[in-house]
Design a protein around this motif. Structure first.
Motif, mmCIF file in Angstrom:
data_model
loop_
_atom_site.group_PDB
_atom_site.id
_atom_site.type_symbol
_atom_site.label_atom_id
_atom_site.label_comp_id
_atom_site.label_asym_id
_atom_site.label_seq_id
_atom_site.Cartn_x
_atom_site.Cartn_y
_atom_site.Cartn_z
ATOM 1 N N ASP A 1 2.604 8.183 2.169
ATOM 2 C CA ASP A 1 3.144 9.458 1.721
ATOM 3 C C ASP A 1 4.612 9.608 2.097
ATOM 4 O O ASP A 1 5.034 9.138 3.166
ATOM 5 N N TRP B 1 0.833 -1.190 0.000
ATOM 6 C CA TRP B 1 0.000 0.000 0.000
ATOM 7 C C TRP B 1 0.874 1.247 0.000
ATOM 8 O O TRP B 1 2.032 1.213 0.427
ATOM 9 N N TYR B 2 0.305 2.340 -0.476
ATOM 10 C CA TYR B 2 1.046 3.596 -0.580
ATOM 11 C C TYR B 2 1.054 4.356 0.739
ATOM 12 O O TYR B 2 0.019 4.484 1.409
ATOM 13 N N TYR C 1 7.128 5.649 -0.814
ATOM 14 C CA TYR C 1 6.769 4.405 -0.159
ATOM 15 C C TYR C 1 5.880 3.539 -1.043
ATOM 16 O O TYR C 1 5.165 2.682 -0.579
ATOM 17 N N GLY C 2 5.922 3.803 -2.342
ATOM 18 C CA GLY C 2 5.290 2.912 -3.290
ATOM 19 C C GLY C 2 6.334 2.054 -3.983
ATOM 20 O O GLY C 2 6.011 1.219 -4.804
ATOM 21 N N TYR D 1 6.293 8.742 -5.330
ATOM 22 C CA TYR D 1 5.683 7.881 -4.331
ATOM 23 C C TYR D 1 6.772 7.053 -3.658
ATOM 24 O O TYR D 1 6.973 5.880 -3.943
ATOM 25 N N SER E 1 -2.768 3.082 5.480
ATOM 26 C CA SER E 1 -2.133 3.721 4.328
ATOM 27 C C SER E 1 -2.686 5.129 4.121
ATOM 28 O O SER E 1 -3.776 5.470 4.589
#
Length: 360
Positions: free
Chosen positions: A21, A18-19, A56-57, A54, A38
């Motif tokens: 920020d 999950w993404y 943390y993507g 992103y 998330s």
């Protein structure tokens, strides 16, 4: 545009996640996360955010769970067995595979050190769906549900899995007062509770002639209990044989050859309807569970139930046609006190409700 949640489904050797920020402070080696924690993302058609931002993507390479699945009696490999995993820490993460012609499978993109539970579901009902267990360690031992399955952490090659041949039950569901009247679309639920392996449940539905078959059942077990349900047509649900709760239901043995002629005759019941309101404001209360008890038929079990709609109304069908029904309103999860009809705190003082049989 409304904000939403972003999920990166790798479907490769990488771990789906999950993404979060870039401004969110996360520990090193943070796991895949979940929907609830998330961060939301707001789409924009005029100034879209590039995926490169992103932070943390970004995906990391994962590990795998692999093994083989074979037939328990012959030892032959089983192809097209659906193998999936549940991540104990992050249930929203989901991976699956099918066994090949040699019975092999490999689930990739899994988080190292995270606990997973593995399920094996044959493509037909010829074998029993099972969860992975080890007893003793290094030896496969089937389990019936995720709660009793043994967790495993990747990377790991599982002990060889052997799925047992399945059995079945069959019969007919008719009306008690008119045995020639078959009941279509009745639900037949077979349940087996094992203290070590857990609960196995399978369902079947009657056809237009009231006939049913429930397949994929573990064979030669002695503690099967079967419930017949058609309250949506006004019939009173019951357990085999003519019992009204799980505890008092008769136990059955399902042999490897199957159990035929397991018939049921359901009594026509009636209905109860009403409205639940807030005693202070008079406004409707939605989401209240309304439960029907009948001490004549069951010492403790719920005979029928329903839930209030947004306007506070409810309708419950399949209620026994007699004068021994007592109604409980369960709303403690909504910060209300539970109570019995009519305003009583216990079943002892609750007013009994008489119901007349009627066709829905």
């Amino acid at each position: 545009m409304n904000p939403g949640k972003l999920f990166f489904d790798a479907d490769t050797e990488y771990i789906s996640r999950w993404y979060y920020d870039p401004a969110t402070v996360l520990p090193a080696n943070f796991p895949p996360g979940d929907f609830y924690t998330s961060d939301p993302v707001t789409p924009s058609t005029t100034n879209p955010v590039p995926l490169s931002e992103y932070k943390y993507g970004q995906l990391t390479q994962g590990d795998s769970i692999s093994g083989t699945v074979s037939e328990a009696v012959t030892g032959d490999p089983l192809a097209l067995v659906y193998v999936d995993v549940v991540n104990e820490d992050y249930p929203s993460l989901y991976e699956f595979d099918y066994t090949d012609m040699d019975g092999r499978f490999r689930l990739s993109g899994l988080a190292s050190g995270s606990n997973y539970k593995v399920r094996f579901k044959p493509h037909d009902n010829g074998h029993v769906t099972e969860w992975y267990g080890e007893k003793p360690p290094g030896t496969y031992d089937s389990r019936y549900d995720a709660d009793h399955a043994d967790p495993v952490a990747p990377p790991i090659e599982l002990a060889p899995v052997q799925l047992a041949p399945a059995s079945n039950i069959s019969g007919a569901v008719t009306e008690e007062a008119a045995p020639d009247t078959h009941i279509p679309f009745a639900l037949v639920d077979a349940e087996l509770i094992d203290p070590v392996k857990g609960t196995f449940s399978a369902v079947g539905i009657t056809n237009e002639n009231g006939l049913y078959t429930v397949s994929g059942l573990p064979a030669d077990k002695t503690d099967w209990k079967v419930q017949f349900m058609a309250s949506w047509f006004g019939y009173v649900n019951e357990w085999h044989e003519n019992k009204y709760d799980f505890a008092s239901a008769d136990s059955l043995t399902v042999p490897s050859t199957g159990l035929t002629g397991l018939n049921a005759q359901l009594a026509l019941g009636g209905s109860i309807e009403g409205t639940v309101t807030d005693s202070g404001t008079g406004g409707p209360v939605a989401g209240v569970h309304v439960e029907v008890y009948n001490a004549t038929l069951s010492a403790s079990g719920i005979i029928a139930s329903g839930i209030t709609d947004s306007d506070g109304t409810y309708t419950i069908t399949g209620v026994p046609a007699d004068g021994n029904n007592k109604i409980k309103f369960v709303a403690d999860s909504l910060n209300y006190n539970n109570q019995w009809y009519n305003g009583e705190a216990s079943a002892a003082g609750a007013k009994s409700v008489t119901v007349v049989a009627s066709v829905v």
